[in-house]
Design an enzyme around this catalytic site. Structure first.
Site, short mmCIF file in Angstrom:
data_model
loop_
_atom_site.label_atom_id
_atom_site.label_comp_id
_atom_site.label_asym_id
_atom_site.label_seq_id
_atom_site.Cartn_x
_atom_site.Cartn_y
_atom_site.Cartn_z
N SER A 51 17.09 9.58 15.19
CA SER A 51 16.86 8.34 15.93
C SER A 51 15.37 8.04 16.13
CB SER A 51 17.55 8.40 17.30
OG SER A 51 18.94 8.32 17.15
N SER A 92 18.63 6.03 20.74
CA SER A 92 19.49 7.21 20.55
C SER A 92 20.79 6.74 19.92
CB SER A 92 19.78 7.91 21.87
OG SER A 92 20.82 8.86 21.68
N SER A 94 23.68 8.28 19.39
CA SER A 94 24.85 8.62 20.22
C SER A 94 24.73 8.04 21.62
CB SER A 94 24.98 10.13 20.33
OG SER A 94 23.85 10.66 21.01
N THR A 97 21.53 11.74 24.04
CA THR A 97 20.50 12.76 23.82
C THR A 97 19.65 12.90 25.08
OG1 THR A 97 20.55 12.34 21.47
CG2 THR A 97 18.54 13.33 22.32
N ARG A 144 21.38 10.31 10.98
CA ARG A 144 20.44 10.23 9.85
C ARG A 144 20.93 9.29 8.75
NH1 ARG A 144 23.38 14.67 9.70
NH2 ARG A 144 24.12 15.60 7.75
N GLU A 230 19.02 19.16 6.99
CA GLU A 230 20.31 18.77 7.56
C GLU A 230 21.40 18.58 6.51
OE1 GLU A 230 20.48 16.08 10.97
OE2 GLU A 230 18.30 16.03 10.96
N HIS A 246 -7.24 21.24 4.34
CA HIS A 246 -8.08 21.89 5.35
C HIS A 246 -7.37 23.07 6.01
CE1 HIS A 246 -11.11 18.70 5.04
NE2 HIS A 246 -10.06 17.95 4.77
N LYS A 340 23.40 21.55 21.42
CA LYS A 340 23.60 20.48 22.41
C LYS A 340 24.71 20.85 23.38
CE LYS A 340 21.85 16.46 19.86
NZ LYS A 340 22.14 15.20 19.20
O1 PA5 Z 1 20.45 14.08 12.60
C1 PA5 Z 1 20.87 14.38 13.71
O2 PA5 Z 1 22.07 14.49 13.98
C2 PA5 Z 1 19.88 14.62 14.82
O3 PA5 Z 1 18.58 14.66 14.35
C3 PA5 Z 1 20.05 13.55 15.92
O4 PA5 Z 1 19.61 12.30 15.46
C4 PA5 Z 1 19.26 13.98 17.16
O5 PA5 Z 1 19.78 15.19 17.63
C5 PA5 Z 1 19.31 12.95 18.27
O6 PA5 Z 1 20.61 12.49 18.52
P1 PA5 Z 1 20.83 10.91 18.65
O7 PA5 Z 1 20.37 10.35 17.34
O8 PA5 Z 1 22.27 10.74 18.88
O9 PA5 Z 1 19.98 10.49 19.80
#
Ligand code: PA5
Length: 346
Positions: A51, A92, A94, A97, A144, A230, A246, A340
């Protein structure tokens, strides 16, 4: 043909990725009924992981304009400069977060102007309750895989605030470039003519180190790293020129048993500083007998936005094909979920 127990997950992720250009176009068609008064001195995007990255793309797109500074804050608290003249975009997917919710509350305490971008969750309820402008985006994707939904509203809010003239044309151009790329790279049965699949084959059993040809492209390298982590559940690292010359560069003098596993992928844009080009040539010459795999991916498109997204999109395909090659399901992120859950429990 991609086969194995995780073929379904690979197919699913490819379907998600396929939708990216459509996400940009979807957001362009939305009518966001939000008013942003003038006098904004800085923009802060508060978010984490998938996010937050849209905020970095926004930062890079605005940095070519006479605009205000954009900062992406990935933490519980916002920086001290945030105040009434700040526009805080709390993002966010979801809506649940904890760092983003905390940053949202911090923005309220600091009197900043806030817009929340989410599918709902706790952030959505908090914004609604407090009468804070809320952009609700389509749910049901891994964050993502929702970059278009997470980025485009930010760009349109920046335009509304008078900070991003002409950004709609860039979004249109970006969607067109991404459609071309998906025609070439999106395949259930990739073969030697698919450059993303070929690149993924090159990365098999290597540690990918992604180098951006300038800090303007850093977000693309960061996204490649994150997507390899991921989707392919594999380690990857990133850096950018000229900074890496550097420090990181000297680490490659290290023990051969470590460096022989590294594959360097250089992400190149269309508007590099000429000295960066020279640096990259010299760096390759110096490292030639240590790093055996140097791969290059070139950006497409005219605008900074299209170029960044073209690199990002290619990385999305490469990381998914790498998952297929490793026989892992690219969709679930079990470790993130487990962490989480444990944090939720106390
Ligand atoms: O790819 C993912 O699942 C994470 O990087 C989430 O994006 C991250 O944990 C944050 O959650 P959210 O995008 O629901 O705020």
């Amino acid at each position: 043909m991609i086969s194995g127990v995780h073929a379904k997950g690979v197919k699913q992720m490819l379907e998600y990725i396929h939708g990216l250009p459509d996400q940009l176009e979807y957001c362009l068609q939305q009518e966001y009924r939000i008013t942003i008064a003038g006098g904004i001195s800085n923009v802060v995007v508060a978010g984490m992981g998938g996010s937050a990255i849209g905020g970095d793309v926004l930062r890079c797109c605005l940095s070519t304009r006479k605009s205000v500074p954009v900062l992406v804050s990935r933490d519980y608290r916002l920086p001290g400069f945030v105040g009434r003249d700040s526009l805080v975009l709390a993002v966010s997917y979801s809506g649940n977060t904890e760092e983003t919710i905390s940053a949202f509350e911090d923005a309220r305490a600091k009197g900043a102007r806030i817009i929340a971008v989410t599918t709902g969750g706790h952030l959505g309820s908090l914004a609604e309750k407090a009468g804070i402008p809320l952009i609700t985006i389509p749910a049901g994707l891994p964050p993502r895989a929702a970059l278009g939904y997470l980025f485009t509203p930010l760009a349109l809010m920046a335009e509304m605030a008078g900070l991003a003239d002409g950004i709609r044309d860039e979004i249109r151009e970006t969607a067109a470039v991404l459609k071309e790329i998906r025609e070439e790279l999106c395949a259930d049965d990739p073969d030697g003519s698919n450059s993303a699949f070929e690149l993924a084959l090159e990365l098999k059993d290597c540690i990918p180190v992604i180098w951006a040809a300038g800090s303007d492209l850093e977000v693309a390298a960061m996204r490649w790293k994150g997507q390899i982590n991921e989707n392919a559940k594999a380690p990857a690292y990133y850096n950018c020129f000229p900074e890496l010359n550097h420090n990181e560069f000297t680490g490659l003098e290290g023990p051969e048993m470590l460096t022989k596993r590294i594959a360097v992928i250089i992400l190149r844009g269309g508007n590099e500083h000429p000295r960066i080009g020279r640096r990259m040539d010299i760096t390759r010459e110096i490292l030639n007998d240590r790093i055996t795999k140097f791969l290059t991916v070139k950006a497409r498109g005219r605008s900074r936005m299209a170029q960044l997204f073209s690199l990002i999109y290619t990385g999305d395909f490469v990381s998914t094909y790498l998952a297929a090659i490793y026989g892992v399901d690219p969709v679930p992120v079990n470790l993130i979920e487990a962490l989480k859950k444990r944090l939720q429990d106390g």
